[in-house]
Design a protein around this motif. Structure first.
Motif, PDB file in Angstrom:
ATOM      1  N   LYS A 126       0.698  -0.921  -0.187  1.00  0.00           N
ATOM      2  CA  LYS A 126      -0.264   0.094  -0.024  1.00  0.00           C
ATOM      3  C   LYS A 126       0.872   1.360  -0.132  1.00  0.00           C
ATOM      4  CE  LYS A 126      -4.171  -2.079   2.238  1.00  0.00           C
ATOM      5  NZ  LYS A 126      -4.993  -2.062   3.770  1.00  0.00           N
ATOM      6  N   PHE A 127       2.078   0.744   1.022  1.00  0.00           N
ATOM      7  CA  PHE A 127       2.430   2.505   1.313  1.00  0.00           C
ATOM      8  C   PHE A 127       3.504   2.541  -0.477  1.00  0.00           C
ATOM      9  CE2 PHE A 127       7.081   3.829   1.011  1.00  0.00           C
ATOM     10  CZ  PHE A 127       7.080   5.212   2.142  1.00  0.00           C
ATOM     11  N   ILE A 128       3.878   1.818  -1.129  1.00  0.00           N
ATOM     12  CA  ILE A 128       4.084   1.501  -2.333  1.00  0.00           C
ATOM     13  C   ILE A 128       3.729   1.925  -3.001  1.00  0.00           C
ATOM     14  CG2 ILE A 128       5.440   0.503  -4.608  1.00  0.00           C
ATOM     15  CD1 ILE A 128       6.646  -1.501  -2.282  1.00  0.00           C
ATOM     16  N   LEU A 129       2.339   1.929  -3.540  1.00  0.00           N
ATOM     17  CA  LEU A 129       1.355   2.192  -4.613  1.00  0.00           C
ATOM     18  C   LEU A 129       1.005   3.712  -4.125  1.00  0.00           C
ATOM     19  CD1 LEU A 129      -1.468  -0.791  -4.590  1.00  0.00           C
ATOM     20  CD2 LEU A 129       0.455  -0.168  -6.175  1.00  0.00           C
ATOM     21  N   LEU A 130       1.061   4.417  -3.019  1.00  0.00           N
ATOM     22  CA  LEU A 130       0.605   5.146  -2.418  1.00  0.00           C
ATOM     23  C   LEU A 130       2.119   6.077  -3.006  1.00  0.00           C
ATOM     24  CD1 LEU A 130      -1.608   5.309   1.240  1.00  0.00           C
ATOM     25  CD2 LEU A 130      -1.762   6.132  -1.384  1.00  0.00           C
ATOM     26  N   MET A 131       2.572   5.655  -3.327  1.00  0.00           N
ATOM     27  CA  MET A 131       4.236   6.498  -3.077  1.00  0.00           C
ATOM     28  C   MET A 131       3.900   6.956  -4.767  1.00  0.00           C
ATOM     29  SD  MET A 131       5.513   7.880  -0.998  1.00  0.00           S
ATOM     30  CE  MET A 131       7.344   8.929  -1.481  1.00  0.00           C
ATOM     31  N   GLY A 132       3.563   5.720  -5.866  1.00  0.00           N
ATOM     32  CA  GLY A 132       3.432   5.414  -6.813  1.00  0.00           C
ATOM     33  C   GLY A 132       2.884   6.307  -7.410  1.00  0.00           C
ATOM     34  N   LEU A 133       1.481   7.105  -6.907  1.00  0.00           N
ATOM     35  CA  LEU A 133       0.540   8.016  -6.894  1.00  0.00           C
ATOM     36  C   LEU A 133       0.882   8.797  -7.335  1.00  0.00           C
ATOM     37  CD1 LEU A 133      -2.889   6.305  -5.992  1.00  0.00           C
ATOM     38  CD2 LEU A 133      -2.088   6.940  -8.164  1.00  0.00           C
ATOM     39  N   LEU A 186      -2.488  17.842  -6.021  1.00  0.00           N
ATOM     40  CA  LEU A 186      -2.353  16.430  -5.810  1.00  0.00           C
ATOM     41  C   LEU A 186      -1.556  15.488  -5.071  1.00  0.00           C
ATOM     42  CD1 LEU A 186      -5.398  15.149  -8.783  1.00  0.00           C
ATOM     43  CD2 LEU A 186      -5.623  15.390  -5.927  1.00  0.00           C
ATOM     44  N   VAL A 187      -0.069  16.074  -6.043  1.00  0.00           N
ATOM     45  CA  VAL A 187       1.604  16.244  -5.919  1.00  0.00           C
ATOM     46  C   VAL A 187       1.212  16.160  -4.471  1.00  0.00           C
ATOM     47  CG1 VAL A 187       3.670  15.633  -5.729  1.00  0.00           C
ATOM     48  CG2 VAL A 187       2.095  16.081  -7.534  1.00  0.00           C
ATOM     49  N   ILE A 188       0.843  16.989  -3.676  1.00  0.00           N
ATOM     50  CA  ILE A 188       1.624  16.756  -1.902  1.00  0.00           C
ATOM     51  C   ILE A 188      -0.444  16.178  -1.265  1.00  0.00           C
ATOM     52  CG2 ILE A 188       1.159  19.452  -0.433  1.00  0.00           C
ATOM     53  CD1 ILE A 188       3.014  19.314  -2.676  1.00  0.00           C
ATOM     54  N   LEU A 189      -0.993  16.187  -1.777  1.00  0.00           N
ATOM     55  CA  LEU A 189      -1.899  15.689  -1.011  1.00  0.00           C
ATOM     56  C   LEU A 189      -1.449  14.409  -0.996  1.00  0.00           C
ATOM     57  CD1 LEU A 189      -5.081  17.361  -2.412  1.00  0.00           C
ATOM     58  CD2 LEU A 189      -4.058  18.090  -0.886  1.00  0.00           C
ATOM     59  N   PHE A 190      -2.121  13.401  -1.904  1.00  0.00           N
ATOM     60  CA  PHE A 190      -1.238  11.984  -1.561  1.00  0.00           C
ATOM     61  C   PHE A 190       0.035  11.794  -0.882  1.00  0.00           C
ATOM     62  CE2 PHE A 190      -4.465  11.492  -5.136  1.00  0.00           C
ATOM     63  CZ  PHE A 190      -4.801  10.221  -4.768  1.00  0.00           C
ATOM     64  N   LEU A 191       1.265  13.502  -0.542  1.00  0.00           N
ATOM     65  CA  LEU A 191       1.861  12.817   0.253  1.00  0.00           C
ATOM     66  C   LEU A 191       1.539  12.961   1.600  1.00  0.00           C
ATOM     67  CD1 LEU A 191       5.405  12.282  -0.651  1.00  0.00           C
ATOM     68  CD2 LEU A 191       5.281  15.061   0.335  1.00  0.00           C
ATOM     69  N   PHE A 192       0.582  13.763   1.877  1.00  0.00           N
ATOM     70  CA  PHE A 192       0.294  14.083   3.220  1.00  0.00           C
ATOM     71  C   PHE A 192      -0.317  13.114   3.637  1.00  0.00           C
ATOM     72  CE2 PHE A 192      -2.149  15.781   6.356  1.00  0.00           C
ATOM     73  CZ  PHE A 192      -1.833  16.184   7.184  1.00  0.00           C
ATOM     74  N   ALA A 193      -0.932  12.169   2.654  1.00  0.00           N
ATOM     75  CA  ALA A 193      -2.125  11.430   3.386  1.00  0.00           C
ATOM     76  C   ALA A 193      -0.849  10.245   3.632  1.00  0.00           C
ATOM     77  CB  ALA A 193      -2.700  10.703   2.206  1.00  0.00           C
ATOM     78  N   THR A 194       0.151   9.834   2.679  1.00  0.00           N
ATOM     79  CA  THR A 194       0.395   8.813   2.700  1.00  0.00           C
ATOM     80  C   THR A 194       1.335   9.161   4.226  1.00  0.00           C
ATOM     81  OG1 THR A 194       1.299   8.818   0.132  1.00  0.00           O
ATOM     82  CG2 THR A 194       2.639   7.597   1.796  1.00  0.00           C
ATOM     83  N   TRP A 195       2.658   9.866   4.295  1.00  0.00           N
ATOM     84  CA  TRP A 195       3.065  10.957   5.705  1.00  0.00           C
ATOM     85  C   TRP A 195       2.844  10.058   6.757  1.00  0.00           C
ATOM     86  CZ3 TRP A 195       1.709  15.042   9.000  1.00  0.00           C
ATOM     87  CH2 TRP A 195       2.414  15.029  10.249  1.00  0.00           C
ATOM     88  N   LYS A 196       0.880  10.594   6.910  1.00  0.00           N
ATOM     89  CA  LYS A 196       0.204  10.294   8.013  1.00  0.00           C
ATOM     90  C   LYS A 196       0.493   8.664   8.106  1.00  0.00           C
ATOM     91  CE  LYS A 196      -1.584  13.310  10.399  1.00  0.00           C
ATOM     92  NZ  LYS A 196      -1.529  13.942  11.177  1.00  0.00           N
ATOM     93  N   LEU A 197      -0.509   7.787   7.221  1.00  0.00           N
ATOM     94  CA  LEU A 197      -0.593   6.332   7.064  1.00  0.00           C
ATOM     95  C   LEU A 197       0.818   5.943   7.730  1.00  0.00           C
ATOM     96  CD1 LEU A 197      -2.965   5.875   4.374  1.00  0.00           C
ATOM     97  CD2 LEU A 197      -3.417   5.518   6.300  1.00  0.00           C
TER      98      LEU A 197
END
Length: 372
Positions: A6-13, A172-183
């Motif tokens: 899941k982490f890899i896929l989120l960083m992929g996004l 969207l880059v920043i938003l997905f990065l923030f979401a990944t960091w929180k998780l």
């Protein structure tokens, strides 16, 4: 699906939307700078300096990431500079545009070692090659979408509107990065160090292999420069899109192979690189095979050569290792590109000979690495 995947896929996004933004911009940076009245030499200097900074500073940022352990801070700082791309829409002077272009490349230098280190921690659980292959494939999807968005924007609007269209993916880059960091605030927990420096002595020999294999890799700008002599200019972007698609497929396949047979997979890099030279032959088959080989080799460079870095270094030096790897990669692109461009103007035979010599040397270096 486990947490590491899941982490890899989120960083992929994150990378997907990042590539939409800066690859879209890179497709028009040249003609955009020309609107300020800049010469080809000035444009080359600006973009060349940006690429140099984008690779050269990775050694420093990787070292800082390992020394401080602030992987996320450097990743956020680097990705925040991607907002420089949509800001190009409001650049009224050439020097402002130049600063924004260089700033985005600096951001890539800041974030890449820390980001790749975090990815390497997660790929320990799913397979190094598989993890980096998935990330590269998603990355290349963005590399195809970005130029298409810009192409569509320019069909009815100006450069300003084209850059504004890239604001959404940048956000969207920043938003997905923030979401990944929180998780996943501590991705280094994915990999527990088993034996520090277990094979790091081989890393420098591996770096030599990377330098040699990349030095003989014909860049697409030089390739497209040659193709423009006998291929319709409108078809060259389609050939690039084809290469990007093959890049994504190659990353996935070679990544899986790497997880099964390890460093032996890297033998394909020096074996396939000379096939790119077929694109220099003025025939449809030659061009298609050469472009396909270019995409396949690029996919391997972005997937399995990155995966090998993680297997050759310990956790505590991982970001530094990626900094060294990226610096070697960048220097090889610069040196190899200069030599190949010079030889192209002199003799095709000399160019072919140079590629064959450095790729044979790369293959021999890999065999030495296997023995160690």
């Amino acid at each position: 699906m486990n947490r590491a995947m899941k982490f890899i896929l989120l960083m992929g996004l994150v990378s997907l939307f990042g590539d939409i933004t800066y690859e879209g911009a890179r497709s028009i940076v040249g003609p955009y700078l020309a609107t300020f009245g800049l010469t080809a030499a000035a444009i080359g200097l600006i973009t060349g300096f940006g690429e140099f900074a984008g690779y050269g500073l990775r050694l420093l940022s990787g070292y800082i990431a390992d020394r401080t352990g602030n992987y996320w801070l450097l990743t956020f700082l680097g990705y925040s500079l991607i907002l420089a791309i949509p800001l190009l829409a409001f650049a009224n002077y050439w020097w402002i545009a130049a600063l924004l272009i260089v700033a985005e490349r600096l951001g890539k230098a800041i974030r890449t070692p820390a980001r790749d280190a975090m990815l390497s921690f997660a790929t320990k659980q799913v397979g190094r090659g598989t993890g980096f292959g998935i990330h590269e494939a998603m990355d290349q999807v963005g590399a195809v979408i970005g130029p298409l968005i810009v192409f569509s924007a320019l069909a009815g609007y100006t450069f300003k509107e084209a850059f504004i269209a890239l604001f959404l993916p940048a956000l969207l880059v920043i938003l997905f990065l923030f979401a990944t960091w929180k998780l996943y605030p501590t991705p280094q927990r994915f990999e527990i160090e088993e034996q520090e420096s277990r094979v790091e002595g081989s890393f420098w020999l591996y770096s030599l292999f990377v330098f040699l294999s990349v030095a003989g890799f014909l860049s697409f700008p030089l390739l497209s420069y040659h193709l423009a002599g006998y291929v319709d200019l409108k078809l060259i972007p389609l050939l690039y899109a084809l290469a990007m698609g093959i890049d994504a497929i190659s990353a996935l396949i070679s990544g899986r192979c790497y997880d099964r047979i390890g460093l032996k997979t890297l033998m394909l890099v020096p074996l396939l690189t000379p096939l790119i030279l077929l694109a220099l032959h003025p025939s449809i088959i030659g061009v298609l095979v050469g472009v396909a080989a270019w995409g396949a080799v690029m996919g391997m460079h972005e997937a399995i050569t990155r995966a090998a870095v993680a297997d050759l270094t310990g956790v505590k030096k991982r970001s530094t290792a990626y900094g060294v790897f990226n610096t070697v990669f960048g220097v090889a692109m610069l040196a190899g590109g200069a030599v190949l461009g010079y030889l192209y103007d002199i003799s095709a035979a000399l160019l072919v000979g140079f590629v064959l010599v450095v790729e044979v040397a790369a293959f021999a270096t890999l065999l030495m690495l296997g023995r160690t």
